[in-house]
Design a protein around this motif. Structure first.
Motif, mmCIF file in Angstrom:
data_model
loop_
_atom_site.group_PDB
_atom_site.id
_atom_site.type_symbol
_atom_site.label_atom_id
_atom_site.label_comp_id
_atom_site.label_asym_id
_atom_site.label_seq_id
_atom_site.Cartn_x
_atom_site.Cartn_y
_atom_site.Cartn_z
ATOM 1 N N UNK A 151 6.647 16.758 -1.286
ATOM 2 C CA UNK A 151 5.306 16.205 -1.145
ATOM 3 C C UNK A 151 5.213 14.767 -1.638
ATOM 4 N N UNK A 152 6.088 14.379 -2.535
ATOM 5 C CA UNK A 152 5.997 13.000 -3.012
ATOM 6 C C UNK A 152 6.793 12.047 -2.122
ATOM 7 N N UNK A 153 7.995 12.450 -1.787
ATOM 8 C CA UNK A 153 8.863 11.535 -1.035
ATOM 9 C C UNK A 153 8.946 11.889 0.438
ATOM 10 N N UNK A 154 8.236 12.898 0.839
ATOM 11 C CA UNK A 154 8.340 13.344 2.220
ATOM 12 C C UNK A 154 7.944 12.274 3.216
ATOM 13 N N UNK A 155 7.124 11.369 2.780
ATOM 14 C CA UNK A 155 6.615 10.382 3.727
ATOM 15 C C UNK A 155 7.164 9.004 3.454
ATOM 16 N N UNK A 156 8.346 8.981 2.968
ATOM 17 C CA UNK A 156 8.916 7.685 2.629
ATOM 18 C C UNK A 156 9.420 7.018 3.891
ATOM 19 N N UNK A 157 8.517 6.340 4.565
ATOM 20 C CA UNK A 157 8.894 5.737 5.833
ATOM 21 C C UNK A 157 9.074 4.241 5.747
ATOM 22 N N UNK A 158 8.594 3.716 4.678
ATOM 23 C CA UNK A 158 8.642 2.259 4.557
ATOM 24 C C UNK A 158 9.231 1.895 3.219
ATOM 25 N N UNK A 169 2.194 11.505 -10.188
ATOM 26 C CA UNK A 169 2.406 12.938 -9.981
ATOM 27 C C UNK A 169 3.881 13.292 -10.138
ATOM 28 N N UNK A 170 4.720 12.491 -9.523
ATOM 29 C CA UNK A 170 6.147 12.763 -9.606
ATOM 30 C C UNK A 170 6.610 12.751 -11.057
ATOM 31 N N UNK A 171 6.242 11.692 -11.757
ATOM 32 C CA UNK A 171 6.735 11.570 -13.123
ATOM 33 C C UNK A 171 6.179 12.665 -14.013
ATOM 34 N N UNK A 172 4.908 12.946 -13.844
ATOM 35 C CA UNK A 172 4.294 13.946 -14.714
ATOM 36 C C UNK A 172 4.873 15.329 -14.449
ATOM 37 N N UNK A 173 4.906 15.686 -13.187
ATOM 38 C CA UNK A 173 5.335 17.057 -12.905
ATOM 39 C C UNK A 173 6.822 17.253 -13.133
ATOM 40 N N UNK A 174 7.589 16.217 -12.884
ATOM 41 C CA UNK A 174 9.010 16.342 -13.190
ATOM 42 C C UNK A 174 9.208 16.489 -14.691
ATOM 43 N N UNK A 175 8.390 15.780 -15.439
ATOM 44 C CA UNK A 175 8.511 15.895 -16.889
ATOM 45 C C UNK A 175 8.268 17.345 -17.308
ATOM 46 N N UNK A 176 7.273 17.954 -16.700
ATOM 47 C CA UNK A 176 6.996 19.362 -17.034
ATOM 48 C C UNK A 176 8.180 20.241 -16.684
ATOM 49 N N UNK A 177 8.649 20.057 -15.451
ATOM 50 C CA UNK A 177 9.724 20.932 -15.001
ATOM 51 C C UNK A 177 10.994 20.708 -15.816
ATOM 52 N N UNK A 461 17.363 13.694 -5.447
ATOM 53 C CA UNK A 461 17.721 12.290 -5.661
ATOM 54 C C UNK A 461 18.620 11.800 -4.539
ATOM 55 N N UNK A 462 19.523 12.658 -4.147
ATOM 56 C CA UNK A 462 20.427 12.340 -3.060
ATOM 57 C C UNK A 462 19.643 12.060 -1.777
ATOM 58 N N UNK A 463 18.692 12.938 -1.476
ATOM 59 C CA UNK A 463 17.900 12.741 -0.264
ATOM 60 C C UNK A 463 17.118 11.446 -0.339
ATOM 61 N N UNK A 464 16.539 11.203 -1.496
ATOM 62 C CA UNK A 464 15.731 10.002 -1.645
ATOM 63 C C UNK A 464 16.598 8.766 -1.456
#
Lengths: 579, 476
Positions: A151-158, A169-177, A461-464
């Motif tokens: 949901x965060x990087x799914x739309x990385x088109x540009x 959101x990415x940073x916060x939720x990753x921190x939790x996980x 990370x690899x996908x990104x």
């Protein structure tokens, strides 16, 4: 690059049949989600609920979520009982369920609430009935990381900085996980001194060594990638929506008129939703170009690092017994006649064999990889069984190489070795190969929470990294083309494989599907729906049906036939080397 | 200057608030991480299930928060805060547990359609608010003792001469001192009132706990370890006494050795096991032909019935029995997260209510002693649970159909909770005598909870009546 969570066709079928009991809508949209190749915007099914939050994907994770960009667009969706929160493509607009109350709670409180909810769902293992039929913690966390990244990087088109709310959101939720990993310790002996002299040995908790080594590295890679995207805030190039290019046709002066004219039509484009990079008429400045190249190199390094961590972790995971049970009885069955004949021939050269095989598409290649891998383990399994039966059987490794003396077992072990060599060569030749069925099986059945965190984090990370690199390549290509005044579009670049590549970032296929309770919440069902107003519906009956059955009138697009990571045929040219 | 100071103060305030929030978040993460790992800190996934992890977490939290509650005094503010905060983390899991219910919805064009909506699972929707209420009542009850000055505690280490009264043999508790002439009339009444209130909380939490335990599936593991048949489980002599032609449960119990808790528990375990065995056999017999069986179906049904009766009597006579092996097994192997939370939460509340109850009894006992020093000390030295259960005359429980009055007074929980459940006239008027502070506190909950209770009340109360008054094991 065994990175995307992509599910193979078989996997989809499995999922579909498994979820057949679940609600029709979910069912349909799930099949969409699984099939959408490189789907980038997502739509999360949510039956009308009181707490909208539970609709799984992180974007939808909380009613209190502090996303102020949430907007409601009545025009796109007619009032239906089932609405699809769409993460609309290019402008980061989330379309929510309409009746969502927009609270403005104080942020501290909401963060606590969001965290509670996130962890509660992990504890439930995605089984919202609470009946304890959910997935194990390891898979729940792996799914959560996969879905969050989708949901965060799914739309990385540009190439542009990540929208602030997504970054937060990415940073916060990753921190939790990732906080779960802080509690993972192993006891190591440590010598301590008595105050009065003398020493004693105690066991002290210490972060598990694999976590200790890899997690900081992954966090670093993460920060570097995000930082790199942030660096694209003042770029010399910009993006134009493809739909606009076509609609405006010749009036678009940024391109030689032949560009749009040369292209047959939007419909036939792959990745047609990717915006078109546009550089200044004279191309990028020398500085900008240099910077771009630096970014590319850096991303490439990150990609390699992530890849290395991922394959290490996967290699360390135990082979699930479920995988071993499904193996065919013997190697011949696994490999098929042709490969079997090659592999059992007197002389064996993996490279020669690979040259003969049909590896034209990723699908075929993966199929071969799966077969060879299965054969390796089928042979090894047989040998292990033999050894158990005959514990005293003595075998020296050299005998395997001595022709004529090979006993049955020795032959088998040599075959296993050959198959392993073949697999290695194959992976070397196709570094970007998606996960094999063994890899997927490992991810699915792994119970080690530490490994699941490392595996999923390195995978996303690899996908990104891959996607960022692909976008950089697009820009470089357009720049070159513009400089040479060639009337080429990135889609006509013959040598490079013809089409832009985009690594799919899709939600985890392993989210549970079997209870009617779970499916709508457990799996964000993604369907690609970029550029709502601009794009025609792709002429695909299955999709139409799906769309209708979901009462979704908006255009939906998906690449149903190719669940593969990137376009066929262009793997070797763009994919980084695996070392 | 002053405004500057104020500004500073506000800033300091905010900074400390942010720090506090941050610390809370960190703590929360750590707690959840441990739950997720299922207490297996190696991360290897060999930990317990989420259900058991949550159950253990609630049990341990309660033990560390309530473990030191050995006086009738308000809980220290920090512990109270900790309890509220951490239990809310654990309970928040239940917010996510939902089921589907059909509901009518009107579309924009006016047409009606039925859609499935989700809402919190029924048992949680009913019981969690009730338990939260009980929780608040207990802590509120302890708070009520803030201003009392009629009795005080003397440390257990004090001189023998200064020591107060020790009701039971719990030497580790501080002793109670009352004025030489005992409590004042008013304060004695007030104490009684508190006792009644806690008693109701106790009964309600017990009922919920029993209900949940009954609902949890019998684990495979327990069934696998059962003896082959009822005779083997019970032993020959007990089996014979149950299978006689004319069976009198009271007679049966009078022949048993019930002198120690261990013996009673052992009997309970045996009876429970044989009930499960017989039930399973009857169930299996439904599908198979029964001619091969040595024990006929009707016989088995009758035996099972008798065993149930004995179980019920045991529950009534020995209300404070520790958990039986079936119950322990259920808690251990339960996978349902909703049940796990309900069971453990109700169990710890039951335990806390029992503790508070005992402390009140201590004071009342000291008062009795002060009023009438000649009172034989041993009359009430038996453990509190017996004194609790004393109001049930075992002889009055002649048959299982007869429902003994469970509590010293016939008041019900709703009187104390201020919930408008229909009651017999005299009882409702009694509720007015409940402490003022509690009434006001309860008003907040009244509207919301009344609905909930009225739905569940009947079953709780029926169960309560049936069980009589059972106090839980004291879990110090």
């Amino acid at each position: 690059m065994a990175a995307s969570v992509s599910s193979s066709k078989e996997e989809n079928d499995n999922n579909n049949s498994r979820s057949s009991s679940s609600e029709r809508c979910c069912d349909e949209s799930y099949s969409l989600s699984a099939d959408v190749s490189e789907s980038e915007s997502s739509s999360s099914f949510s039956g009308r609920r009181d707490d909208h939050g539970a609709a799984s994907s992180s974007l939808t994770s909380s009613p209190h979520a502090a996303f102020r960009t949430v907007s409601v667009t009545d025009s796109i969706f007619p009032p239906t009982p089932i609405t699809f929160p769409l993460f609309g493509g290019k402008d980061d607009v989330m379309v929510w369920e309409k009746k969502q109350p927009r609270k403005q709670p104080d942020t501290d409180l909401s963060e606590i609430d969001m965290m509670k909810e996130r962890f509660a769902k992990l504890l439930l293992g995605e089984d919202m009935s609470g009946g304890g039929k959910g997935v194990c913690t390891a898979l729940a966390i792996s799914n959560a990381i996969t879905n969050l990244s989708a949901s965060v990087f799914g739309e990385l088109w540009r190439l542009e900085p990540l929208a602030l709310q997504k970054k937060v959101m990415w940073q916060r939720e990753m921190e939790w996980l990732l906080s779960v990993s802080d509690s993972i310790v192993e006891l190591v002996p440590s010598i301590q001194q008595f105050p009065g002299g003398g020493t004693y040995e105690v066991m002290v908790p210490h972060p598990r060594s694999d976590m200790h080594m890899n997690l900081p590295a992954l966090k670093k890679l993460d920060a570097m990638l995000i930082g790199m995207l942030d660096g694209f805030c003042d770029r010399e190039f910009c993006y134009v929506d493809r739909g606009i290019v076509v609609a405006q046709g010749d009036s678009c002066d940024a391109y030689p008129s032949s560009v749009s004219a040369a292209r047959p039509s939007v419909r036939q484009e792959d990745k047609w939703w990717l915006p078109y990079p546009k550089v200044p008429p004279k191309g990028l400045s020398e500085d900008a170009k240099k910077k771009l190249q630096q970014c590319r190199d850096c991303t490439n390094q990150i990609l390699k690092a992530a890849l290395a961590i991922n394959s290490n972790v996967l290699a360390e995971m135990e082979i699930p017994s479920a995988y071993l049970e499904t193996l065919p009885k013997n190697g011949k069955e696994c490999l098929g006649d042709i490969i079997y004949r090659y592999i059992t021939a007197d002389k064996f050269s993996p490279e020669c064999l690979l040259d003969c095989l049909d590896l034209s598409s990723e699908h075929h290649t993966l199929e071969v990889a799966n077969r060879v891998e299965a054969a390796v383990h089928a042979w090894k399994l047989k040998e292990r069984k033999k050894q158990l039966n005959r514990p005293k059987g003595k075998r020296s490794s050299w005998s395997a190489k001595v022709k004529g003396l090979v006993a049955d077992c020795d032959k088998r072990s040599s075959l296993a070795q050959r198959a392993e060599t073949l697999l290695r060569s194959l992976k070397h030749r196709f570094p970007g190969l998606p996960q094999t069925s063994l890899d997927m099986s490992k991810i699915q059945y792994n119970r080690d929470v530490g490994q699941s965190i490392l595996e999923s984090y390195s995978r996303v990370m690899e996908s990104l990294a891959f996607n960022i690199m692909a976008r950089i390549d697009d820009v470089i290509f357009v720049d070159n083309a513009t400089k040479q005044s060639e009337s080429l579009s990135i889609f006509n670049r013959g040598g490079l494989g013809g089409r832009p590549v985009q690594k799919r970032m899709s939600p985890s296929p392993f989210s549970i599907q079997h209870t009617p309770y779970s499916s709508p919440f457990a799996t964000p069902t993604f369907c690609s729906s970029p550029m709502q107003n601009l794009c025609p519906i792709k002429d695909d009956n299955r999709l139409k049906e799906a769309a209708q059955s979901c009462k979704l009138d908006g255009p939906m697009l998906a690449d149903l036939d190719r669940p593969w990571t990137y376009a066929a045929g262009n793997v070797p040219s763009n994919a980084p080397e695996r070392h | 200057m002053t405004t500057m100071d104020e500004q500073d103060n506000i800033d300091d305030d905010q900074v400390s608030k942010i720090k506090e929030k941050h610390a809370e978040l960190e703590q929360m993460k750590e707690r959840y991480a441990k739950l997720l790992l299922g207490e297996d800190m190696s991360g290897g996934g060999k930990g317990v299930s989420s259900a058991l992890a949550l159950s253990n977490a609630i049990t341990n939290l309660a033990a560390s928060v309530f473990g030191e509650q050995n006086k009738l005094a308000p809980m220290p503010e920090d512990r109270k805060k900790r309890w509220r905060r951490e239990v809310s983390w654990l309970l928040s899991v239940t917010d996510c547990i939902v089921d589907f219910t059909p509901s009518q919805q009107t579309a924009k064009d006016g047409s009606n359609m039925e859609v499935m909506t989700t809402q919190q699972r029924g048992d949680l929707r009913i019981n969690i608010p009730a338990l939260k209420k009980l929780d608040a009542m207990l802590i509120g009850c302890l708070d009520n003792f803030k201003d009392q000055n009629q009795f005080w505690y003397v440390s257990k280490d004090a001189d023998e001469s200064e020591k107060g009264v020790q009701r039971s043999d719990k030497w580790w508790l501080p002793t109670v001192k009352v004025p030489p002439e005992g409590l004042s009339e008013e304060s004695r009444k007030w104490m009684q009132n508190q006792k009644d209130c806690v008693n109701q909380v106790l009964k309600a939490s017990m009922a919920i706990n029993a209900e949940i335990l009954a609902e949890i599936e019998i684990p495979e593991n327990y069934i696998d370890n059962l003896p082959k048949n009822g005779r083997e489980s019970l032993g020959d002599s007990i089996y014979k006494s149950i299978t006689v032609d004319f069976f009198d449960p009271m007679q049966f119990l009078s022949t048993m050795d019930l002198s120690s808790e261990l013996n009673v528990l052992d009997l309970k375990n045996k009876i429970e096991a044989s009930i499960v065995i017989w039930k399973r056999k009857m169930h299996q017999k439904d599908s198979k032909s029964s001619w091969s069986s040595t024990v006929r179906l009707e016989k088995r049904e009758q035996f099972e019935d008798r065993a149930e009766t004995i179980l019920l009597l045991l529950k009534q006579q020995f209300p404070g029995l520790p958990q039986s092996s079936l119950e322990i097994s259920k808690i251990e192997y339960n996978k349902d997260i909703g049940f796990a939370i309900l069971e453990s939460y109700s169990r710890v509340l039951e335990s806390l209510a029992n503790t508070v109850m005992n402390r009140i009894e201590d004071v009342l006992y000291a008062d009795n002693m002060a009023q009438d020093p000649s009172l034989p000390a041993n009359k009430r030295t038996t453990s509190s649970r017996v004194s609790l259960g004393a109001s049930i005359d075992p002889t009055s429980a002649q048959s299982p159909g007869h429902t003994p009055t469970g509590s010293p007074t016939s008041r019900t929980l709703s009187d104390f909770m201020g919930w408008s459940v229909e009651q017999d006239g005299p009882e409702t008027t009694k509720s007015n005598s409940s402490p003022k502070s509690e009434d006001t506190e309860n008003e907040k909950y009244q509207s919301k909870s009344a609905r909930i209770l009225s739905r569940t009340k009947n079953s709780y109360m029926e169960k309560l009546e049936a069980y009589g008054l059972r106090s839980p094991t004291v879990r110090h």
